[in-house]
Design a protein around this motif. Structure first.
Motif, PDB file in Angstrom:
ATOM      1  N   PHE A  71       0.822  -1.205   0.000  1.00 43.83           N
ATOM      2  CA  PHE A  71       0.000   0.000   0.000  1.00 43.83           C
ATOM      3  C   PHE A  71       0.859   1.258   0.000  1.00 43.83           C
ATOM      4  O   PHE A  71       2.001   1.257   0.449  1.00 43.83           O
ATOM      5  CB  PHE A  71      -0.990   0.018   1.179  1.00 43.83           C
ATOM      6  N   ASP A  72       0.255   2.321  -0.530  1.00 44.40           N
ATOM      7  CA  ASP A  72       0.893   3.640  -0.544  1.00 44.40           C
ATOM      8  C   ASP A  72      -0.198   4.699  -0.447  1.00 44.40           C
ATOM      9  O   ASP A  72      -1.384   4.403  -0.611  1.00 44.40           O
ATOM     10  CB  ASP A  72       1.713   3.838  -1.830  1.00 44.40           C
ATOM     11  N   SER A  73       0.239   5.936  -0.233  1.00 40.71           N
ATOM     12  CA  SER A  73      -0.688   7.058  -0.158  1.00 40.71           C
ATOM     13  C   SER A  73      -1.236   7.429  -1.519  1.00 40.71           C
ATOM     14  O   SER A  73      -1.905   8.447  -1.665  1.00 40.71           O
ATOM     15  CB  SER A  73       0.019   8.279   0.443  1.00 40.71           C
ATOM     16  N   GLY A  74      -0.955   6.651  -2.517  1.00 37.51           N
ATOM     17  CA  GLY A  74      -1.422   6.926  -3.872  1.00 37.51           C
ATOM     18  C   GLY A  74      -0.743   5.986  -4.846  1.00 37.51           C
ATOM     19  O   GLY A  74      -0.490   4.821  -4.557  1.00 37.51           O
ATOM     20  N   ILE A  75      -0.389   6.522  -6.001  1.00 35.71           N
ATOM     21  CA  ILE A  75       0.155   5.698  -7.080  1.00 35.71           C
ATOM     22  C   ILE A  75       1.662   5.502  -6.974  1.00 35.71           C
ATOM     23  O   ILE A  75       2.227   4.639  -7.632  1.00 35.71           O
ATOM     24  CB  ILE A  75      -0.179   6.307  -8.454  1.00 35.71           C
ATOM     25  N   GLY A  76       2.334   6.303  -6.143  1.00 38.70           N
ATOM     26  CA  GLY A  76       3.793   6.277  -6.113  1.00 38.70           C
ATOM     27  C   GLY A  76       4.380   4.940  -5.730  1.00 38.70           C
ATOM     28  O   GLY A  76       5.437   4.546  -6.221  1.00 38.70           O
ATOM     29  N   GLY A  77       3.697   4.202  -4.845  1.00 32.14           N
ATOM     30  CA  GLY A  77       4.220   2.919  -4.397  1.00 32.14           C
ATOM     31  C   GLY A  77       4.307   1.877  -5.488  1.00 32.14           C
ATOM     32  O   GLY A  77       4.911   0.815  -5.303  1.00 32.14           O
ATOM     33  N   THR A  78       3.714   2.177  -6.650  1.00 33.03           N
ATOM     34  CA  THR A  78       3.868   1.244  -7.775  1.00 33.03           C
ATOM     35  C   THR A  78       5.324   1.145  -8.208  1.00 33.03           C
ATOM     36  O   THR A  78       5.737   0.147  -8.793  1.00 33.03           O
ATOM     37  CB  THR A  78       3.005   1.677  -8.977  1.00 33.03           C
ATOM     38  N   SER A  79       6.117   2.178  -7.905  1.00 32.21           N
ATOM     39  CA  SER A  79       7.555   2.102  -8.212  1.00 32.21           C
ATOM     40  C   SER A  79       8.211   1.010  -7.368  1.00 32.21           C
ATOM     41  O   SER A  79       9.155   0.352  -7.816  1.00 32.21           O
ATOM     42  CB  SER A  79       8.238   3.452  -7.961  1.00 32.21           C
ATOM     43  N   ILE A  80       7.706   0.791  -6.151  1.00 36.48           N
ATOM     44  CA  ILE A  80       8.175  -0.290  -5.294  1.00 36.48           C
ATOM     45  C   ILE A  80       7.584  -1.614  -5.752  1.00 36.48           C
ATOM     46  O   ILE A  80       8.281  -2.629  -5.851  1.00 36.48           O
ATOM     47  CB  ILE A  80       7.770  -0.025  -3.824  1.00 36.48           C
ATOM     48  N   TRP A  81       6.278  -1.594  -6.048  1.00 32.67           N
ATOM     49  CA  TRP A  81       5.621  -2.822  -6.516  1.00 32.67           C
ATOM     50  C   TRP A  81       6.328  -3.399  -7.744  1.00 32.67           C
ATOM     51  O   TRP A  81       6.514  -4.623  -7.844  1.00 32.67           O
ATOM     52  CB  TRP A  81       4.146  -2.546  -6.847  1.00 32.67           C
ATOM     53  N   LYS A  82       6.699  -2.554  -8.689  1.00 33.59           N
ATOM     54  CA  LYS A  82       7.344  -3.042  -9.909  1.00 33.59           C
ATOM     55  C   LYS A  82       8.630  -3.800  -9.605  1.00 33.59           C
ATOM     56  O   LYS A  82       8.927  -4.823 -10.229  1.00 33.59           O
ATOM     57  CB  LYS A  82       7.631  -1.868 -10.862  1.00 33.59           C
ATOM     58  N   GLU A  83       9.412  -3.298  -8.639  1.00 31.71           N
ATOM     59  CA  GLU A  83      10.665  -3.976  -8.275  1.00 31.71           C
ATOM     60  C   GLU A  83      10.370  -5.325  -7.611  1.00 31.71           C
ATOM     61  O   GLU A  83      11.065  -6.319  -7.862  1.00 31.71           O
ATOM     62  CB  GLU A  83      11.482  -3.098  -7.330  1.00 31.71           C
ATOM     63  N   ILE A  84       9.351  -5.368  -6.767  1.00 31.23           N
ATOM     64  CA  ILE A  84       8.974  -6.622  -6.111  1.00 31.23           C
ATOM     65  C   ILE A  84       8.482  -7.633  -7.143  1.00 31.23           C
ATOM     66  O   ILE A  84       8.869  -8.810  -7.133  1.00 31.23           O
ATOM     67  CB  ILE A  84       7.892  -6.369  -5.044  1.00 31.23           C
ATOM     68  N   HIS A  85       7.639  -7.180  -8.041  1.00 31.69           N
ATOM     69  CA  HIS A  85       7.084  -8.072  -9.068  1.00 31.69           C
ATOM     70  C   HIS A  85       8.184  -8.589  -9.992  1.00 31.69           C
ATOM     71  O   HIS A  85       8.153  -9.758 -10.419  1.00 31.69           O
ATOM     72  CB  HIS A  85       6.018  -7.319  -9.872  1.00 31.69           C
ATOM     73  N   HIS A  86       9.156  -7.741 -10.298  1.00 29.56           N
ATOM     74  CA  HIS A  86      10.266  -8.148 -11.158  1.00 29.56           C
ATOM     75  C   HIS A  86      11.128  -9.215 -10.477  1.00 29.56           C
ATOM     76  O   HIS A  86      11.529 -10.193 -11.113  1.00 29.56           O
ATOM     77  CB  HIS A  86      11.118  -6.926 -11.507  1.00 29.56           C
ATOM     78  N   LEU A  87      11.406  -9.021  -9.189  1.00 34.43           N
ATOM     79  CA  LEU A  87      12.273  -9.945  -8.468  1.00 34.43           C
ATOM     80  C   LEU A  87      11.538 -11.224  -8.060  1.00 34.43           C
ATOM     81  O   LEU A  87      12.154 -12.300  -7.977  1.00 34.43           O
ATOM     82  CB  LEU A  87      12.833  -9.261  -7.216  1.00 34.43           C
ATOM     83  N   ALA A 110       4.703   0.754   1.138  1.00 36.12           N
ATOM     84  CA  ALA A 110       5.450   1.342   0.021  1.00 36.12           C
ATOM     85  C   ALA A 110       5.361   2.859   0.036  1.00 36.12           C
ATOM     86  O   ALA A 110       5.148   3.507  -0.994  1.00 36.12           O
ATOM     87  CB  ALA A 110       4.941   0.785  -1.299  1.00 36.12           C
ATOM     88  N   CYS A 111       5.533   3.421   1.212  1.00 35.95           N
ATOM     89  CA  CYS A 111       5.402   4.864   1.417  1.00 35.95           C
ATOM     90  C   CYS A 111       6.408   5.271   2.479  1.00 35.95           C
ATOM     91  O   CYS A 111       6.373   4.742   3.604  1.00 35.95           O
ATOM     92  CB  CYS A 111       3.979   5.183   1.874  1.00 35.95           C
ATOM     93  N   ASN A 112       7.305   6.184   2.144  1.00 38.44           N
ATOM     94  CA  ASN A 112       8.312   6.635   3.103  1.00 38.44           C
ATOM     95  C   ASN A 112       7.670   7.286   4.323  1.00 38.44           C
ATOM     96  O   ASN A 112       8.074   7.040   5.461  1.00 38.44           O
ATOM     97  CB  ASN A 112       9.257   7.635   2.438  1.00 38.44           C
ATOM     98  N   THR A 113       6.673   8.128   4.090  1.00 43.27           N
ATOM     99  CA  THR A 113       6.043   8.841   5.195  1.00 43.27           C
ATOM    100  C   THR A 113       5.348   7.879   6.149  1.00 43.27           C
ATOM    101  O   THR A 113       5.451   8.004   7.376  1.00 43.27           O
ATOM    102  CB  THR A 113       5.041   9.875   4.669  1.00 43.27           C
ATOM    103  N   ALA A 114       4.626   6.897   5.600  1.00 38.58           N
ATOM    104  CA  ALA A 114       3.952   5.913   6.447  1.00 38.58           C
ATOM    105  C   ALA A 114       4.967   5.060   7.200  1.00 38.58           C
ATOM    106  O   ALA A 114       4.779   4.743   8.375  1.00 38.58           O
ATOM    107  CB  ALA A 114       3.032   5.038   5.609  1.00 38.58           C
ATOM    108  N   THR A 115       6.051   4.696   6.532  1.00 43.12           N
ATOM    109  CA  THR A 115       7.077   3.891   7.197  1.00 43.12           C
ATOM    110  C   THR A 115       7.688   4.645   8.364  1.00 43.12           C
ATOM    111  O   THR A 115       7.768   4.132   9.485  1.00 43.12           O
ATOM    112  CB  THR A 115       8.184   3.503   6.207  1.00 43.12           C
TER     113      THR A 115
END
Length: 262
Positions: free
Chosen positions: A8-24, A71-76
């Motif tokens: 999860f993220d505060s919006g669409i930005g966490g997809t940048s993290i999701w893509k790396e997870i999905h790739h690996l 997948a959010c720096n602020t939430a983390t």
């Protein structure tokens, strides 16, 4: 174990993290929650951020997720301790990649572009103090950037002009590393490369988070070993799903994004 990984993220930005997870981890099923209705988190109080993070985590757990990626720096930086103390599934967070930037900097000057919620958090302060004792650190709040990305304007003249203004103190300090402290900001890399000198390296947390996710899955015997056909990744947004669909399908994928009120 073929339960999904929740992101999860505060919006669409966490997809940048999701893509790396999905790739690996292509054999893992994933569910992504875009809490765009409440973006940006960076301007909210710590308690608001904690409450939103709990809401998102509980929604993903109700969907059967075996591991949660914040997948959010602020939430983390504001809520990860509460989440880990509240739930018995592994919870992975992200934070600005200060350590590698500080260790690798030749100029002894690095820039950190992040939200106010991240820069003012206790976790960020502790990490920065630990690794930047002999480093000049230029911290800049990326005010307005998340809103521009969420509205589909990450490559606009308006965004470029704002970045030029935000980066000015970093350029004056001759930074050689720029740390992206928000999961939305990797979508600004094309513009950042146009603005920054060629010798300034840009670092985000995506690959490191993906490696940590794999390691935690292995340690907890949660890796998917099923031979069943995987479901396609699942994406939900509590705002206009077209915004998330545009970002997630930019590379000519055809993932379905659904509206979900959460």
């Amino acid at each position: 174990m073929n339960q999904p990984i929740g992101v999860f993220d505060s919006g669409i930005g966490g997809t940048s993290i999701w893509k790396e997870i999905h790739h690996l981890l292509p054999n893992e099923e994933t569910i992504y929650l875009s809490d765009s209705k409440n973006a940006p988190y960076g301007i909210r109080t710590q308690q608001e951020i904690i409450d939103l993070s709990i809401k998102n985590t509980e929604k993903l757990l109700s969907m059967g997720c075996k591991l949660i990626v914040v997948a959010c720096n602020t939430a983390t930086t504001n809520a990860i301790k509460v989440l880990r103390n509240s739930y018995n599934v592994p919870i992975i967070g992200i934070e600005p990649a200060i350590k590698p930037a500080a260790l690798k900097s030749s100029n002894k000057a690095i820039g950190i572009l992040a939200t106010r919620g991240t820069l003012t958090s206790e976790l960020f302060t502790k990490t920065s103090e630990l690794y930047t004792k002999d480093i000049k650190v230029i911290e800049v709040e990326g005010n307005g950037l998340v809103e521009l990305i969420e509205s589909g304007n990450e490559n606009s003249h308006q965004t470029r002009d704002l970045l030029i203004t935000l980066l000015e103190p970093m350029l004056e300090a001759r930074i050689d590393y720029l740390v992206l402290g928000c999961s939305h900001y990797p979508y600004l890399v094309p513009l950042l490369k146009e603005i920054l000198p060629i010798d300034v390296k840009i670092i985000d947390s995506g690959e490191a988070v993906a490696r940590q996710t794999r390691a935690i899955l292995q340690q907890n015997n949660l890796i998917n070993t099923s031979s069943q056909t995987l479901r396609r990744p699942v994406f939900y947004s509590n705002s206009d799903p077209k915004v998330l669909a545009r970002i997630i399908n930019a590379e000519k994928e055809n993932y379905k994004v659904s509206y979900l009120d959460f």
